[in-house]
Design an enzyme around this catalytic site. Structure first.
Site, PDB file in Angstrom:
ATOM      1  N   CYS A  83     -16.492  63.140   6.877  1.00 47.34           N
ATOM      2  CA  CYS A  83     -16.333  63.958   5.608  1.00 47.34           C
ATOM      3  C   CYS A  83     -17.669  63.878   4.796  1.00 47.34           C
ATOM      4  O   CYS A  83     -18.209  64.858   4.228  1.00 47.34           O
ATOM      5  CB  CYS A  83     -15.427  63.710   4.786  1.00 47.34           C
ATOM      6  SG  CYS A  83     -13.703  63.417   5.637  1.00 47.34           S
ATOM      7  N   ASP A 490     -36.093 113.477 -20.243  1.00 40.93           N
ATOM      8  CA  ASP A 490     -34.928 114.165 -19.342  1.00 40.93           C
ATOM      9  C   ASP A 490     -34.056 114.925 -20.423  1.00 40.93           C
ATOM     10  O   ASP A 490     -33.552 113.739 -21.224  1.00 40.93           O
ATOM     11  CB  ASP A 490     -34.280 113.333 -18.213  1.00 40.93           C
ATOM     12  CG  ASP A 490     -33.383 114.036 -17.539  1.00 40.93           C
ATOM     13  OD1 ASP A 490     -33.502 115.362 -17.069  1.00 40.93           O
ATOM     14  OD2 ASP A 490     -32.259 113.759 -17.407  1.00 40.93           O
ATOM     15  N   ASP A 693     -33.128 110.262 -11.877  1.00 35.88           N
ATOM     16  CA  ASP A 693     -34.375 110.402 -12.434  1.00 35.88           C
ATOM     17  C   ASP A 693     -35.153 109.332 -11.629  1.00 35.88           C
ATOM     18  O   ASP A 693     -36.497 109.378 -12.000  1.00 35.88           O
ATOM     19  CB  ASP A 693     -34.677 110.267 -13.635  1.00 35.88           C
ATOM     20  CG  ASP A 693     -34.143 111.328 -14.539  1.00 35.88           C
ATOM     21  OD1 ASP A 693     -33.919 112.508 -13.857  1.00 35.88           O
ATOM     22  OD2 ASP A 693     -33.157 111.041 -15.513  1.00 35.88           O
TER      23      ASP A 693
END
Length: 802
Positions: A83, A490, A693
């Protein structure tokens, strides 16, 4: 291609920055390197994966170090040595982890890592992938990088305090005749720890530079103070070297000790001030919640924020921070999103609406579905963008970098020439005067101020921008923005709201406006068409109780039909209603008027007879005209871009105060509009919604995406405005102008300081009957120059962008 950030310790001036950059650039696989002296970070663009230890070794070979963090974790579920091996392999496989050690007996894992590359979330994910559980023992996960910086600050402070105490005693023994204290041997014992313990960092940095045949700020300090110390050492233990030549031996332990003390004071003040330049970043990081209340297996559990998964349901109580980005599924609230937008007014939120991690839930509890977690949240993206901007270099910094690369060798040459001139041509005691002027030249020269001039201003400027909802991609964008000559806007979503709103209600004699709106909204509430939503939204805003329609039908061609209290209600465009047999006699002038104003005419008929007309349009934002006027006042030409016909474009442009516009522009023609303006010789900024855009944003000299939340196109733009306000464009340009002004002020004072200070230190004033500059005063001036540059940058935080 990947970009990583490495925190670098030990840099003292711009020459150090250049040394680290040159060393890293030699690595195979490194595409680009940018080292920021103010933030003490190296941003490295990798073409391929390079072993981390190779990068760290390169930085250390140059004489500097990497600020790492060490953290201990609890690992649950380990039962044997296999482990331990599994957990160690999992942690060791994470890029950014330098070392790890897992102990089965204590069930703890100790990890050394670079906090700017990896952290707790990656550790937990790696360990859980092996079937184990990792926890932080009894404390919150803290900012390890900041902790490392503070540790370094405390070390400088401790060395400064002890050095200052010893220097005061040395000075008292040097200027008075106190028995025993004035003995050169006692002064030697007091000065030695100041020279080699308090000044150890300077010797380490100078030695590292010397190994690579380079020089830096520490080289000047070491050569200057060591000259005074060694001269005094000879006078103390070998006085016959002077007496046999007829000279009286003098000691200058006070000079070397006080210089080191004052330079340490400068470092201390500089570190404190530099810490304040990244205050905005720390505020952003501090907004991140640490836990979330999640519903799992019908139970409410509180878990660390890193364990939240997309799709999980989260409960948010009043007064709590929202843990991650998501959609409200149940409940209503008022949310403070100032961390994201800079707007102090809370936003009302209802089911179906987006909320963002880090925002504060002011009133009302709700449930939400997590949509974006970890590094994908809007706040995490903002932090990443600000970090990248603060680590970048502005073109204006190139001059300072070029000067810094030759600065120290030139200063050492000037100091050597100064020594020779004073030794061979100066009055007696020639050697003492020559040595004092030699030291003064070395000590007063300050490449630190040159190195800090640009990055500190960039850090404060980008941080202030983030607080105002202005995200700047890099320092080059920040510098370019102040030279903008034309702004291309825009129309939809930038100048206008980007969604239709009801602007006109025109009725016939048979009905009043309120009744017409209530009747129409009752029908339209069953439709999802944007024009329908504009009508129902206006009715809800007026607080109207709507009726239940029957037999609702969407008519192909642009309209709806339904029945209310037995009457047939038809709503649609003029051509549809004419086709359905409704006569429009007498209302043509109103339809034409609405069309000329850029509005859509929606006709309402009851049982085949016209009862009224609605005018619906995408209205301009409240602040659009004010923002346009502000841009024009700054001497910037404002141009509008729209796909609408010329008549509509003219109407919107007139309302916004814009004289020039491009109409009937298709999405793929926006790039041509940008190029046309650039061909006129203008430096152009394109402002758009950041989604469709993107090509035009990329073509412009400065691309500015305007939007809200995660809809912003961070990748396409140079500057992203989180607020949906056009005034943020004005604030971004003003921020650029203020930052560039601050950088120029810093560079001016850094250059002027050295241009004036070095000749004075060399003894120029004495040619005109003036005094020689004491090296102690030279060191004080040097310390002041760095601190003054950082302090000037900090003034940006208090500037008004409005």
């Amino acid at each position: 291609m990947e970009t990583i950030t490495i925190p670098v310790k030990g840099m003292t001036c711009a020459a150090c920055v250049r040394a680290v950059e040159n060393g890293l650039r030699k690595l195979d696989g490194v595409k680009d390197v940018s080292v920021n002296f103010a933030s003490e970070k190296a941003t490295i663009v990798l073409e391929r994966d390079i072993p981390l230890d190779e990068i760290i070794r390169t930085i250390r070979d140059e004489g500097y170090d990497v600020a790492t963090a060490k953290q201990e974790f609890v690992v649950k579920g380990m039962t044997c040595a296999a482990c331990v091996g599994a957990v160690e392999r999992a942690l060791g496989g994470i890029y950014g982890v330098i070392d790890r050690n897992v102990n089965l007996a204590t069930e703890k894992a100790s990890v050394e890592y670079i906090p700017t590359i990896t952290g707790l979330g990656d550790f937990k994910k790696a360990v859980s992938g092996q079937g184990y559980e990792l926890e932080v023992p009894g404390e919150d996960f803290v900012d390890r990088e900041r902790e490392s910086r503070e540790k370094d600050y405390r070390d400088i402070k401790r060395r400064f305090v002890i050095s200052a105490i010893l220097s005061v005693i040395i000075l008292a023994g040097s200027v008075t005749s106190i028995p025993l204290l004035s003995s050169p041997f006692v002064l030697f014992l007091l000065a030695t720890p100041v020279q080699f313990w308090a000044g150890l960092r300077f010797y380490k940095a100078a030695w590292a530079a010397m190994k690579h045949f380079t020089t830096n700020m520490s080289t000047l300090v070491v050569v200057g103070t060591s000259s005074a110390y060694l001269y005094s050492l000879v006078g103390t233990f070998f006085p016959w070297v002077f007496t046999r030549s007829g000279l009286t031996p003098h000691v200058y332990y006070d000079t070397s000790a006080i210089i080191i003390t004052l330079i340490l004071l400068g470092r201390l003040l500089e570190a404190r001030a530099k810490g304040r330049t990244s205050e905005a970043m720390r505020k952003l990081i501090g907004l991140q919640p640490k836990t979330a209340r999640v519903i799992r297996d019908d139970q409410t559990v509180e878990i660390p924020i890193d364990e939240v998964q997309p799709g999980e349901t989260i409960i948010v109580r009043p007064g709590e921070k929202i843990p991650v980005d998501g959609i409200i599924t149940d409940g209503h609230s008022s949310v403070d999103e100032s961390m994201l937008t800079g707007e102090s007014i809370p936003v009302e939120k209802s089911p179906g609406e987006q909320v963002y991690g880090g925002a504060i839930n002011r009133a009302g509890g709700f449930r939400m579905e997590a949509t974006k977690v970890g590094k994908d949240t809007a706040l995490a993206q903002i932090i990443r963008l600000v970090e990248e901007a603060q680590g970048s270099k502005a073109p204006i910094q190139r001059l300072a970098d070029r000067v810094a690369s030759i600065f120290v060798p030139v200063v050492m040459s000037i100091a050597t020439v100064t020594f020779l001139i004073w030794y061979f041509f100066g009055p007696e005691p020639a050697f003492t005067r020559a040595m004092m002027n030699f030291i003064a030249v070395l000590i007063i020269a300050c490449p630190c101020a040159l190195g800090l001039a640009t990055p500190t201003a960039i850090m404060v400027g980008t941080g202030k921008g983030a607080e105002k909802g202005i995200l700047i991609r890099d320092a080059e964008a920040l510098e370019t923005a102040h030279r903008i000559q034309a702004v291309l806007l825009d129309k939809t979503g930038t100048i206008t709201e980007g969604r239709p709103r009801l602007t006109d209600i025109i009725t016939t004699d048979s009905v009043d406006k309120e009744s017409l709106l209530r009747l129409s909204a009752s029908v339209e509430q069953a439709s999802e068409h944007p024009l329908s939503e504009a009508i129902t939204e206006e009715a809800r805003r007026a607080g109207m109780d709507l009726l239940d329609p029957e037999g609702f039908e969407a008519i192909p061609g642009g309209g709806v039909r339904a029945y209310i209290r037995g009457s047939e209600i038809m709503i649609g465009n003029p051509s549809l209603l004419e086709r359905e047999g409704v006569r429009l006699d007498g209302i043509d002038p109103e339809i034409q008027r609405l069309s000329s104003e850029g509005k859509t005419a929606v006709i309402v008929s009851v049982d085949g007879k016209v009862n009224g007309i609605f005018g619906i349009a995408d209205t301009i934002k409240e602040d659009s005209r004010e923002a346009v006027e502000a841009l024009k006042a700054m001497g910037i030409e404002v141009v509008m871009l729209t796909g609408d016909n010329r008549k509509v474009a003219e109407s919107i442009a007139s309302a916004a105060g814009i004289e020039r516009f491009f109409a009937e522009v298709l999405p793929d023609q926006k790039v041509k509009a940008v190029k046309d303006l650039k061909q006129e010789g203008k430096l152009v900024a394109m402002v758009g919604d950041g989604i469709n855009d993107a090509p035009a944003l990329a073509e412009a000299d400065v691309g500015i995406a305007i939007g809200t939340g995660t809809d912003i196109a961070i990748e396409a733009s140079d500057i992203t405005l989180i607020k949906g306000r056009l005034k943020s464009v004005v604030e971004a340009i003003r921020l650029s102008k203020l930052t560039l002004r601050t950088i120029k002020q810093n560079l001016f004072w850094a250059f002027i300081y050295n241009i004036i200070g070095i000749p004075i230190a060399a003894g120029l004033l004495s040619l005109f009957g003036g005094p020689l500059l004491n090296p102690v005063f030279a060191s004080a001036a040097m310390a002041f120059s760095s601190v003054s540059v950082v302090t000037n940058s900090l003034r940006l935080r208090n500037k008004d962008l409005r």
